[in-house]
Design an enzyme around this catalytic site. Structure first.
Site, PDB file in Angstrom:
ATOM      1  N   ARG A  40      -2.307   2.485  -3.281  1.00  7.44           N
ATOM      2  CA  ARG A  40      -2.123   2.693  -4.717  1.00  7.44           C
ATOM      3  C   ARG A  40      -1.169   3.858  -4.927  1.00  7.44           C
ATOM      4  O   ARG A  40      -1.122   4.792  -4.116  1.00  7.44           O
ATOM      5  CB  ARG A  40      -3.455   3.009  -5.386  1.00  7.44           C
ATOM      6  CG  ARG A  40      -4.392   1.837  -5.464  1.00  7.44           C
ATOM      7  CD  ARG A  40      -5.745   2.244  -6.064  1.00  7.44           C
ATOM      8  NE  ARG A  40      -6.630   1.098  -6.078  1.00  7.44           N
ATOM      9  CZ  ARG A  40      -7.392   0.730  -5.039  1.00  7.44           C
ATOM     10  NH1 ARG A  40      -7.370   1.434  -3.925  1.00  7.44           N
ATOM     11  NH2 ARG A  40      -8.157  -0.334  -5.125  1.00  7.44           N
ATOM     12  N   LYS A  68      -9.450   5.995  -5.833  1.00 10.64           N
ATOM     13  CA  LYS A  68     -10.217   5.072  -6.660  1.00 10.64           C
ATOM     14  C   LYS A  68     -11.545   4.688  -6.019  1.00 10.64           C
ATOM     15  O   LYS A  68     -12.576   4.682  -6.680  1.00 10.64           O
ATOM     16  CB  LYS A  68      -9.399   3.814  -6.953  1.00 10.64           C
ATOM     17  CG  LYS A  68     -10.107   2.841  -7.876  1.00 10.64           C
ATOM     18  CD  LYS A  68      -9.235   1.671  -8.247  1.00 10.64           C
ATOM     19  CE  LYS A  68      -9.965   0.722  -9.187  1.00 10.64           C
ATOM     20  NZ  LYS A  68      -9.116  -0.392  -9.586  1.00 10.64           N
ATOM     21  N   HIS A 137       2.529  -0.491  -9.549  1.00 12.70           N
ATOM     22  CA  HIS A 137       1.567  -1.408  -8.923  1.00 12.70           C
ATOM     23  C   HIS A 137       2.262  -2.592  -8.252  1.00 12.70           C
ATOM     24  O   HIS A 137       1.669  -3.276  -7.422  1.00 12.70           O
ATOM     25  CB  HIS A 137       0.563  -1.875  -9.974  1.00 12.70           C
ATOM     26  CG  HIS A 137      -0.836  -1.886  -9.483  1.00 12.70           C
ATOM     27  ND1 HIS A 137      -1.473  -0.772  -8.987  1.00 12.70           N
ATOM     28  CD2 HIS A 137      -1.726  -2.893  -9.389  1.00 12.70           C
ATOM     29  CE1 HIS A 137      -2.691  -1.095  -8.619  1.00 12.70           C
ATOM     30  NE2 HIS A 137      -2.870  -2.379  -8.840  1.00 12.70           N
ATOM     31  N   ARG A 140       2.124  -2.388  -4.349  1.00 17.44           N
ATOM     32  CA  ARG A 140       0.881  -2.858  -3.733  1.00 17.44           C
ATOM     33  C   ARG A 140       0.805  -4.385  -3.764  1.00 17.44           C
ATOM     34  O   ARG A 140       0.401  -5.023  -2.795  1.00 17.44           O
ATOM     35  CB  ARG A 140      -0.260  -2.210  -4.507  1.00 17.44           C
ATOM     36  CG  ARG A 140      -1.623  -2.388  -3.959  1.00 17.44           C
ATOM     37  CD  ARG A 140      -2.555  -1.441  -4.724  1.00 17.44           C
ATOM     38  NE  ARG A 140      -3.910  -1.922  -4.751  1.00 17.44           N
ATOM     39  CZ  ARG A 140      -4.774  -1.782  -3.774  1.00 17.44           C
ATOM     40  NH1 ARG A 140      -4.414  -1.171  -2.667  1.00 17.44           N
ATOM     41  NH2 ARG A 140      -5.998  -2.240  -3.882  1.00 17.44           N
ATOM     42  N   HIS A 163     -10.553  -5.656  -2.559  1.00 19.64           N
ATOM     43  CA  HIS A 163     -10.914  -6.579  -3.633  1.00 19.64           C
ATOM     44  C   HIS A 163     -12.295  -7.166  -3.359  1.00 19.64           C
ATOM     45  O   HIS A 163     -12.708  -7.275  -2.210  1.00 19.64           O
ATOM     46  CB  HIS A 163      -9.886  -7.701  -3.754  1.00 19.64           C
ATOM     47  CG  HIS A 163      -8.596  -7.245  -4.352  1.00 19.64           C
ATOM     48  ND1 HIS A 163      -7.439  -7.987  -4.275  1.00 19.64           N
ATOM     49  CD2 HIS A 163      -8.266  -6.134  -5.055  1.00 19.64           C
ATOM     50  CE1 HIS A 163      -6.469  -7.351  -4.894  1.00 19.64           C
ATOM     51  NE2 HIS A 163      -6.944  -6.224  -5.371  1.00 19.64           N
ATOM     52  N   TYR A 172      -4.096 -11.473  -7.913  1.00 16.77           N
ATOM     53  CA  TYR A 172      -3.455 -10.165  -7.835  1.00 16.77           C
ATOM     54  C   TYR A 172      -2.060 -10.241  -7.230  1.00 16.77           C
ATOM     55  O   TYR A 172      -1.125  -9.612  -7.704  1.00 16.77           O
ATOM     56  CB  TYR A 172      -4.354  -9.245  -7.004  1.00 16.77           C
ATOM     57  CG  TYR A 172      -3.886  -7.824  -6.913  1.00 16.77           C
ATOM     58  CD1 TYR A 172      -4.161  -6.921  -7.933  1.00 16.77           C
ATOM     59  CD2 TYR A 172      -3.191  -7.366  -5.803  1.00 16.77           C
ATOM     60  CE1 TYR A 172      -3.747  -5.605  -7.844  1.00 16.77           C
ATOM     61  CE2 TYR A 172      -2.771  -6.053  -5.712  1.00 16.77           C
ATOM     62  CZ  TYR A 172      -3.063  -5.173  -6.739  1.00 16.77           C
ATOM     63  OH  TYR A 172      -2.651  -3.881  -6.656  1.00 16.77           O
TER      64      TYR A 172
END
Length: 189
Positions: A40, A68, A137, A140, A163, A172
């Site tokens: 990230r 995170k 993002h 990633r 995930h 994603y």
């Protein structure tokens, strides 16, 4: 906040690297590290110089506690990324201390901001004609997309991206129903 997409074209990735390199090795490294590790942006921007060098000063892999998830992750660096880090540190940061930000702002001693990273990436994407939304993002997502396209097991990508389901990972990384249909249509057994 708008949804951003992975960059799905290798030629555009190489063109972005070239554009970013013309600006600075720092900007090229930001992009290259992101698309090759799947980290990230908050974790990338929090890296210190000492995080990417081992006790002997070599660049190989590093350990990070993800902001995170609070999970510890060992990040392996491919040859291209290792060389770029080494070149960046040797040419643009030769006297950098281990406690300094890896991605130092030119306007002071701190790290570049998330907003500035977004600006750098978005500007380069527009310059090469990427029409999809690109942001921090996207790095990633690009990592996940190309890992998937080169045949990496979806469960492994799911684990690398932290995930909760494979369906989430497919969404994603931008795998569409059209692309899934194409697999069945090409199979013709």
């Amino acid at each position: 906040m708008h949804t951003v997409q992975p960059i799905k074209d290798r030629e555009k990735i190489e063109a972005m690297k070239k554009i970013l390199r013309a600006s600075s090795l720092r900007d090229e490294l930001l992009f290259t590290l992101g698309i090759n590790t799947g980290l990230r942006i908050s974790d990338i921007l929090s890296l210190k110089v000492g995080d990417v060098r081992n006790a002997k000063g070599a660049v190989e892999r590093f350990e990070i506690v993800e902001k995170k998830t609070k999970k510890t992750r060992i990040v392996a660096l491919n040859k291209k990324t290792r060389r770029l880090i080494e070149r960046y540190l040797a040419t643009e940061r030769p006297n950098a201390r281990d406690d300094e930000p890896l991605f130092r702002s030119q306007k002071g001693g701190g790290a570049i901001s998330r907003q500035h990273a977004h600006y750098i990436l978005n500007r380069a994407a527009k310059m090469i004609g990427v029409m999809e939304r690109v942001g921090t993002h996207s790095l990633r997502k690009t990592f996940g997309y190309f890992a998937y396209k080169q045949g990496t097991d979806l469960a492994m990508i799911q684990k690398l991206l932290n995930h909760s389901s494979q369906a989430e990972t497919l969404r994603y990384i931008g795998i569409t129903q059209e692309q899934m249909d194409e697999v069945a249509l090409k199979l013709d057994l």
